[in-house]
Design a protein around this motif. Structure first.
Motif, short mmCIF file in Angstrom:
data_model
loop_
_atom_site.label_atom_id
_atom_site.label_comp_id
_atom_site.label_asym_id
_atom_site.label_seq_id
_atom_site.Cartn_x
_atom_site.Cartn_y
_atom_site.Cartn_z
N LYS A 85 9.83 11.82 -12.11
CA LYS A 85 10.38 11.52 -10.77
C LYS A 85 11.28 10.29 -10.83
CE LYS A 85 7.54 14.28 -8.18
NZ LYS A 85 8.15 15.54 -8.02
N SER A 86 11.11 9.45 -11.83
CA SER A 86 11.95 8.28 -12.08
C SER A 86 11.96 7.24 -10.97
CB SER A 86 13.39 8.70 -12.37
OG SER A 86 13.44 9.53 -13.50
N ASN A 87 10.99 7.24 -10.09
CA ASN A 87 10.99 6.23 -9.04
C ASN A 87 9.81 5.27 -9.16
OD1 ASN A 87 9.20 8.23 -8.29
ND2 ASN A 87 9.58 8.02 -6.12
N TYR A 88 9.13 5.28 -10.29
CA TYR A 88 8.00 4.38 -10.52
C TYR A 88 8.40 3.25 -11.46
CZ TYR A 88 5.17 7.92 -8.29
OH TYR A 88 4.66 8.80 -7.38
N LEU A 108 6.20 5.99 -23.99
CA LEU A 108 7.31 5.83 -24.93
C LEU A 108 8.45 6.79 -24.62
CD1 LEU A 108 5.29 5.36 -28.23
CD2 LEU A 108 6.53 3.60 -26.95
N ASP A 109 8.12 8.03 -24.31
CA ASP A 109 9.16 9.02 -24.03
C ASP A 109 9.99 8.65 -22.80
OD1 ASP A 109 8.34 10.51 -26.20
OD2 ASP A 109 7.39 12.11 -25.01
N TYR A 110 9.36 8.06 -21.82
CA TYR A 110 10.05 7.74 -20.57
C TYR A 110 10.38 6.26 -20.44
CZ TYR A 110 9.24 12.49 -19.12
OH TYR A 110 9.26 13.87 -19.06
N GLN A 111 10.08 5.48 -21.46
CA GLN A 111 10.29 4.03 -21.44
C GLN A 111 9.76 3.43 -20.14
OE1 GLN A 111 14.30 2.93 -22.50
NE2 GLN A 111 14.33 4.34 -24.20
N LEU A 112 8.51 3.78 -19.86
CA LEU A 112 7.85 3.39 -18.62
C LEU A 112 6.50 2.78 -18.98
CD1 LEU A 112 8.03 3.61 -15.49
CD2 LEU A 112 6.85 5.81 -15.72
N ASP A 129 0.82 -1.20 0.00
CA ASP A 129 0.00 0.00 0.00
C ASP A 129 0.86 1.26 0.00
OD1 ASP A 129 -2.61 1.25 0.09
OD2 ASP A 129 -2.13 1.80 2.17
N LYS A 130 1.99 1.22 0.71
CA LYS A 130 2.87 2.39 0.76
C LYS A 130 3.58 2.65 -0.57
CE LYS A 130 6.97 0.11 2.70
NZ LYS A 130 7.63 0.04 1.41
N ASP A 131 3.56 1.66 -1.46
CA ASP A 131 4.20 1.80 -2.76
C ASP A 131 3.21 2.11 -3.88
OD1 ASP A 131 6.83 1.44 -1.88
OD2 ASP A 131 6.61 -0.74 -1.90
N ILE A 132 2.01 2.53 -3.51
CA ILE A 132 0.99 2.95 -4.48
C ILE A 132 0.70 4.42 -4.24
CG2 ILE A 132 -1.36 2.64 -5.33
CD1 ILE A 132 -1.25 -0.24 -4.14
N ASP A 133 1.02 5.25 -5.23
CA ASP A 133 0.68 6.67 -5.17
C ASP A 133 -0.52 6.89 -6.07
OD1 ASP A 133 2.81 7.20 -3.49
OD2 ASP A 133 4.13 7.86 -5.11
N HIS A 134 -1.54 7.55 -5.54
CA HIS A 134 -2.80 7.75 -6.27
C HIS A 134 -3.13 9.24 -6.25
CE1 HIS A 134 -7.44 6.95 -6.29
NE2 HIS A 134 -7.01 7.43 -7.43
#
Length: 157
Positions: free
Chosen positions: A77-80, A113-117, A53-58
């Motif tokens: 932010k590059s942390n997802y 695509l831009d962030y390869q995420l 739950d602490k690793d879900i940002d909504h």
């Protein structure tokens, strides 16, 4: 080949393992009864897949056109490990439906695509409210599964 055991995270057995993943969700508030149900189903499935739950940002935004801007800010932010887009666009009597559906979809894809995420796009595009309600739970769950699977796949590549 996906699912082949190469000693990586994305093997058939582990591709749906959400442990250690950080997931961001952006929810449009327009048609809130539907998007709230999408978000509830999505978050429940993420937890069932092992995402903490602490690793879900909504976060929420006004409508589908604003989703991509928030996704982009989260991606920067590059942390997802993955992001999820939730929204509901219901056809009306004008061309506005096509504009919002096409532009929001293209923008979400571009951010990924831009962030390869990986971004699971669960912005519903329906003809009417009944269709949206019929899809809200399944598509919320599907978005969670796609996010987890794709995060694990990209980690393994």
């Amino acid at each position: 080949m996906f699912g082949a055991d190469k000693g990586n995270v994305a093997t058939t057995d582990n591709r749906m393992n959400g442990k250690r993943l950080k997931i961001g969700i952006v929810q449009a508030r327009f048609n809130a009864s539907v998007t709230d149900a999408l978000a509830e189903a999505c978050k429940a499935e993420l937890l069932a897949l092992g995402v903490s739950d602490k690793d879900i940002d909504h976060i929420t935004v006004p409508g589908a056109l604003e989703v991509a801007v928030a996704l982009q800010a989260m991606a920067e932010k590059s942390n997802y490990d993955a992001l999820i887009a939730l929204g509901c666009i219901i056809r009306g009597e004008t061309y506005h439906f096509e504009l919002v559906a096409n532009e929001s979809g293209a923008a979400v894809t571009r951010v990924g695509l831009d962030y390869q995420l990986p971004i699971a796009n669960a912005i519903l595009t329906t003809e009417n409210m009944d269709q949206a309600v019929a899809r809200q739970v399944d598509k919320g769950r599907d978005a969670a599964r796609v996010a987890v699977e794709m995060a694990n796949l990209l980690e393994s590549i």
